[in-house]
Design a protein around this motif. Structure first.
Motif, PDB file in Angstrom:
ATOM      1  N   HIS A  71       0.861  -1.359  -0.110  1.00 53.59           N
ATOM      2  CA  HIS A  71      -0.088  -0.028   0.037  1.00 53.59           C
ATOM      3  C   HIS A  71       0.924   1.296   0.149  1.00 53.59           C
ATOM      4  O   HIS A  71       1.946   1.219   0.747  1.00 53.59           O
ATOM      5  N   THR A  72       0.377   2.241  -0.636  1.00 53.54           N
ATOM      6  CA  THR A  72       1.165   3.477  -0.843  1.00 53.54           C
ATOM      7  C   THR A  72       0.678   4.599  -0.024  1.00 53.54           C
ATOM      8  O   THR A  72       0.982   5.800  -0.385  1.00 53.54           O
ATOM      9  N   GLY A  73      -0.137   4.506   1.022  1.00 52.07           N
ATOM     10  CA  GLY A  73      -0.918   5.332   1.565  1.00 52.07           C
ATOM     11  C   GLY A  73      -0.059   6.364   2.483  1.00 52.07           C
ATOM     12  O   GLY A  73      -0.536   7.470   2.602  1.00 52.07           O
ATOM     13  N   VAL A  74       1.220   6.030   3.004  1.00 51.23           N
ATOM     14  CA  VAL A  74       1.860   6.804   3.534  1.00 51.23           C
ATOM     15  C   VAL A  74       2.740   7.583   2.894  1.00 51.23           C
ATOM     16  O   VAL A  74       3.395   8.620   3.204  1.00 51.23           O
ATOM     17  N   VAL A  75       3.408   6.992   1.733  1.00 49.04           N
ATOM     18  CA  VAL A  75       4.558   7.495   1.085  1.00 49.04           C
ATOM     19  C   VAL A  75       4.272   7.703  -0.571  1.00 49.04           C
ATOM     20  O   VAL A  75       3.680   6.738  -0.936  1.00 49.04           O
TER      21      VAL A  75
ATOM     22  N   ALA B 100       5.169  -4.686   6.467  1.00 50.24           N
ATOM     23  CA  ALA B 100       3.838  -5.336   6.562  1.00 50.24           C
ATOM     24  C   ALA B 100       2.960  -4.918   5.584  1.00 50.24           C
ATOM     25  O   ALA B 100       1.919  -4.551   5.957  1.00 50.24           O
ATOM     26  N   GLY B 101       3.327  -4.882   4.255  1.00 53.96           N
ATOM     27  CA  GLY B 101       2.485  -4.434   3.150  1.00 53.96           C
ATOM     28  C   GLY B 101       2.140  -2.931   3.024  1.00 53.96           C
ATOM     29  O   GLY B 101       1.235  -2.443   2.221  1.00 53.96           O
ATOM     30  N   LEU B 102       2.901  -2.237   3.841  1.00 52.43           N
ATOM     31  CA  LEU B 102       3.092  -0.799   3.647  1.00 52.43           C
ATOM     32  C   LEU B 102       4.388   0.031   3.103  1.00 52.43           C
ATOM     33  O   LEU B 102       5.272  -0.407   4.053  1.00 52.43           O
ATOM     34  N   VAL B 103       4.170   0.788   2.168  1.00 50.59           N
ATOM     35  CA  VAL B 103       5.508   1.502   1.695  1.00 50.59           C
ATOM     36  C   VAL B 103       5.823   2.488   3.070  1.00 50.59           C
ATOM     37  O   VAL B 103       4.997   3.345   3.334  1.00 50.59           O
ATOM     38  N   ILE B 104       7.082   2.197   3.506  1.00 53.87           N
ATOM     39  CA  ILE B 104       7.424   3.241   4.641  1.00 53.87           C
ATOM     40  C   ILE B 104       8.421   4.320   4.331  1.00 53.87           C
ATOM     41  O   ILE B 104       8.515   5.079   4.963  1.00 53.87           O
TER      42      ILE B 104
END
Lengths: 73, 238
Positions: free
Chosen positions: A29-33, A45-49
């Protein structure tokens, strides 16, 4: 739950990026970056950090290759 | 490769003031053990394992609660893989599964966005453990659940923050003279959260990504800093 290999973004559809980790394709998921195709990223854990610059990603990849060489004798 | 040998020689033969370093993160610990790093260090350098793995520091009551929930009708407990094997007195989530409980291992809590709508009569409970790294992931999940009107997902929270833990360790007379701060947490928080510790406790802190190569690369300058009496925070560029 924590892995920090750099991967390369191959494709983005809606907010999901397909990231290539040495040939393994993982959805993240790209919701943060904000990322673009071709970016090197860290995924937790499935999130681009984090987005890495190409030089940093190349350095990390080189270090992991060195470790692999040492482990393989 | 020469750079590695140079650092290895320096750390293997170090004879300065004794240094006690704590790696906060569980993945650093695993890398140190897997790669035999401790055995390659001079006896003047001591490594202590820190409290930074959210799975390892989860209290037994929390696991008991998850086990109990997994055995309820129309309920599925979801978790990261490593949590499933962590035992409490009554057993682990894996044992709960053997007793007939429903436990599902997920790579990411966000997987529930696809799974939960297919079983509207089941309540999916995610074991929401983690530090600052994982918390935004749960926030994102909640945001998406609301947006998509998915109502059968719940979080059982056991989230923690890192500064309180570091404060406790450095103030406890543990003898820790430097700390490798958790890499992923630092990605989320930035490095400023460590400044008070470096300033107040005279312990250098250094954050770095996880895995062996960076770990190994870190110890050289770290020990050198201690030996030279550098007491301020030392953070590679973000």
């Amino acid at each position: 739950m924590c892995v920090a290999l750099p991967g390369r973004v191959e494709k983005i559809e809606d907010s999901i990026a397909t990231v290539n980790f040495s040939g393994n394709l993982v959805c993240a998921h790209t919701g943060v970056v904000e990322v673009a195709v071709g970016d090197f990223v860290l995924v937790h854990a499935g999130l681009v950090i984090q987005k890495l610059d190409a030089e940093e990603a190349a350095n990390m990849t080189e270090l992991f290759e060195m470790i692999k060489e040492i482990e393989n004798g | 490769m020469d750079k590695f040998r140079e650092i290895a020689d320096y750390l293997g033969t170090y004879d300065g003031p004794p240094v006690t370093l704590m790696e906060v993160c569980g993945t650093h610990t695993a890398s140190i053990v897997e790669n035999g790093i401790e055995a390659m260090l001079s006896p003047k350098i001591r490594l202590i394992t820190g409290p930074g793995c959210p799975v390892c520091v989860t209290v037994a009551e929390y696991i008991e609660k998850l086990m109990e929930l997994s055995l309820k009708e129309n309920t599925c407990v979801c978790s990261f893989g490593d949590m499933i094997r962590v035992p409490c007195e009554r057993g682990s989530l894996r044992d709960a599964q053997a007793m007939g409980g429903r436990v599902m291992m997920l790579y990411s809590p966000l997987d529930l966005l696809e799974i939960a709508p297919k079983e509207p009569r089941t309540t999916f409970i995610f074991a929401a453990v983690g530090f600052e790294t994982t918390t935004p992931l749960y926030a994102l999940l909640l945001e998406e659940l609301i947006k998509r009107d998915i109502t059968n997902v719940k979080l059982l929270c056991a989230l923690k923050t890192m500064p309180a833990v570091i404060d406790r360790v450095l103030g406890s007379g543990s003898g820790v003279t430097g700390m490798i701060a958790p890499g992923h947490v630092s990605v989320m928080t930035g490095s400023d959260i460590y400044k008070p510790f470096a300033e107040n406790t005279a312990s250098p802190l250094w954050w770095q990504a996880l895995r062996a190569a960076p770990c190994w690369r870190l110890y050289g300058p770290f020990v050198s800093f201690r030996a030279k009496g550098w007491l301020k925070i030392s953070i590679p560029r973000r």
